[in-house]
Enzyme design. Structure first.
Site, PDB file in Angstrom:
ATOM      1  N   PRO A  88       0.828  -1.215   0.000  1.00 16.67           N
ATOM      2  CG  PRO A  88      -0.752  -1.528   1.708  1.00 16.67           C
ATOM      3  CD  PRO A  88       0.556  -2.050   1.182  1.00 16.67           C
ATOM      4  CD  GLU A 115      -0.738  -5.584  10.599  1.00 19.27           C
ATOM      5  OE1 GLU A 115      -0.493  -4.378  10.706  1.00 19.27           O
ATOM      6  OE2 GLU A 115      -1.823  -6.034  10.208  1.00 19.27           O
ATOM      7  NE  ARG A 153      -4.503  -4.734 -22.135  1.00 15.64           N
ATOM      8  CZ  ARG A 153      -5.530  -5.164 -22.861  1.00 15.64           C
ATOM      9  NH1 ARG A 153      -6.117  -6.303 -22.585  1.00 15.64           N
ATOM     10  NH2 ARG A 153      -5.982  -4.451 -23.866  1.00 15.64           N
ATOM     11  CG  ASP A 168      -6.196  -0.725 -24.900  1.00 19.15           C
ATOM     12  OD1 ASP A 168      -7.236  -0.793 -25.575  1.00 19.15           O
ATOM     13  OD2 ASP A 168      -5.689  -1.689 -24.331  1.00 19.15           O
TER      14      ASP A 168
HETATM   15  C1  9D3 Z   1      -0.888  -1.423   9.618  1.00 20.07           C
HETATM   16  C2  9D3 Z   1      -2.137  -1.330   8.873  1.00 20.07           C
HETATM   17  N1  9D3 Z   1      -2.264  -2.346   7.836  1.00 20.07           N
HETATM   18  C3  9D3 Z   1      -3.560  -3.029   8.052  1.00 20.07           C
HETATM   19  C4  9D3 Z   1      -3.410  -4.471   8.250  1.00 20.07           C
HETATM   20  C5  9D3 Z   1      -2.244  -1.662   6.558  1.00 20.07           C
HETATM   21  C6  9D3 Z   1      -2.445  -2.586   5.417  1.00 20.07           C
HETATM   22  C7  9D3 Z   1      -1.518  -3.565   5.160  1.00 20.07           C
HETATM   23  C8  9D3 Z   1      -1.717  -4.431   4.094  1.00 20.07           C
HETATM   24  C9  9D3 Z   1      -3.565  -2.468   4.624  1.00 20.07           C
HETATM   25  C10 9D3 Z   1      -3.755  -3.336   3.556  1.00 20.07           C
HETATM   26  C11 9D3 Z   1      -2.829  -4.317   3.313  1.00 20.07           C
HETATM   27  C12 9D3 Z   1      -3.039  -5.254   2.198  1.00 20.07           C
HETATM   28  N2  9D3 Z   1      -2.898  -4.561   0.915  1.00 20.07           N
HETATM   29  C13 9D3 Z   1      -1.863  -4.775   0.137  1.00 20.07           C
HETATM   30  O1  9D3 Z   1      -1.035  -5.570   0.482  1.00 20.07           O
HETATM   31  C14 9D3 Z   1      -1.734  -4.041  -1.103  1.00 20.07           C
HETATM   32  C15 9D3 Z   1      -2.533  -3.014  -1.698  1.00 20.07           C
HETATM   33  C16 9D3 Z   1      -3.725  -2.358  -1.273  1.00 20.07           C
HETATM   34  O2  9D3 Z   1      -4.303  -2.619  -0.209  1.00 20.07           O
HETATM   35  N3  9D3 Z   1      -4.259  -1.404  -2.093  1.00 20.07           N
HETATM   36  C17 9D3 Z   1      -3.706  -1.050  -3.287  1.00 20.07           C
HETATM   37  N4  9D3 Z   1      -2.591  -1.617  -3.716  1.00 20.07           N
HETATM   38  C18 9D3 Z   1      -2.020  -2.583  -2.925  1.00 20.07           C
HETATM   39  S1  9D3 Z   1      -0.607  -3.395  -3.295  1.00 20.07           S
HETATM   40  C19 9D3 Z   1      -0.658  -4.317  -1.918  1.00 20.07           C
END
Ligand code: 9D3
Length: 226
Positions: A88, A115, A153, A168
């Site tokens: 994220p 986490e 793609r 596209d």
């Molecule tokens: C410490 C707070 N975490 C909550 C468990 C934050 C968090 C960690 C891991 C929130 C979501 C995630 C899982 N998401 C991903 O691994 C992720 C992701 C996403 O949630 N949104 C957009 N792109 C991506 S790339 C990996």
């Protein structure tokens, strides 16, 4: 092109790799893509790949040793492997980055989960972290599959004649939304297909479609250049 997806949930990934354009690219031999389970490199009777965070707090952290062994096993099979990781906190994936990745021989994607991943993996291997947008997923698997699809793609021969990648929306610098499209019947629920599309005047049709793309882009995505 080879794409290894390092994941604790290989079954969640396999189905998509068999389907659609990605599945067809694999069957055509343009793409080798497979889930890789770090449990294969986890020691001990229970093959543990995650553990509680030092310092406390909720959830589990992917442990460094099995991920490191997994990365090194994959690297040893090819001279040039570009390592990515879902996160994220990562750089937002876009079409320009997907095009760049489509030029590579070998990608490996670590799917973050719980986490996160032990920070020493970042320090040693410097994976490029990517996000697919500002919304919360439960793990990185879908993000890894989104990247796989966007890259596949773009591989020469992956699309059929009717599935052009160049036309596209986001292919050039001039990202634009698509124009509306219609098919038979010519009237549905009292609504007719715009006359211009039935006119047979291809110059007029192209002018109408261009205008529609501009109107839509300005209305819905003013952030795009158009
Ligand atoms: C410490 C707070 N975490 C909550 C468990 C934050 C968090 C960690 C891991 C929130 C979501 C995630 C899982 N998401 C991903 O691994 C992720 C992701 C996403 O949630 N949104 C957009 N792109 C991506 S790339 C990996």
């Amino acid at each position: 092109m080879r794409i290894d997806i390092i994941t604790l949930f290989p079954e969640a990934v396999r189905g998509y790799l068999d389907a659609s354009i990605v599945g067809r690219a694999r069957r055509r031999g343009l793409l080798e893509a497979a889930p890789v389970d770090p449990r294969q490199w986890a020691g001990g009777r229970h093959r543990v790949v995650d553990d509680r965070p030092y310092g406390g707090g909720p959830g589990m952290v992917l442990a460094a040793p099995p991920i490191a062994s997994c990365i090194e096993a994959l690297q040893s099979r090819s001279s040039r492997m570009r390592l990515l990781m879902t996160s994220p906190q990562g750089r937002p994936l876009d079409q320009a980055w997907a095009s760049e990745l489509a030029q590579e021989q070998h990608l490996a994607v670590i799917c973050g989960h719980y986490e996160g991943v032990d920070e020493r993996i970042n320090e040693i291997y410097r994976p490029e972290e990517f996000s697919i947008g500002d919304f919360v997923l439960s793990g990185g698997e879908l993000a890894a599959l989104v990247l796989t699809d966007a890259v596949t793609r773009l591989l020469p021969g992956a699309l059929g004649h009717d599935e052009s990648a160049v036309s596209d929306s986001f292919s050039g610098d001039e990202a634009q939304l698509d124009h509306p499209c219609y098919t038979r019947p010519v009237e549905f629920n009292g609504m007719r297909v715009p006359d211009v599309l039935l006119s047979g005047d291809h110059a007029k049709i192209e002018a109408w479609r261009r205008e529609q793309r501009e109107l839509r882009t300005a209305a819905r995505r003013p952030d795009l250049k158009g």
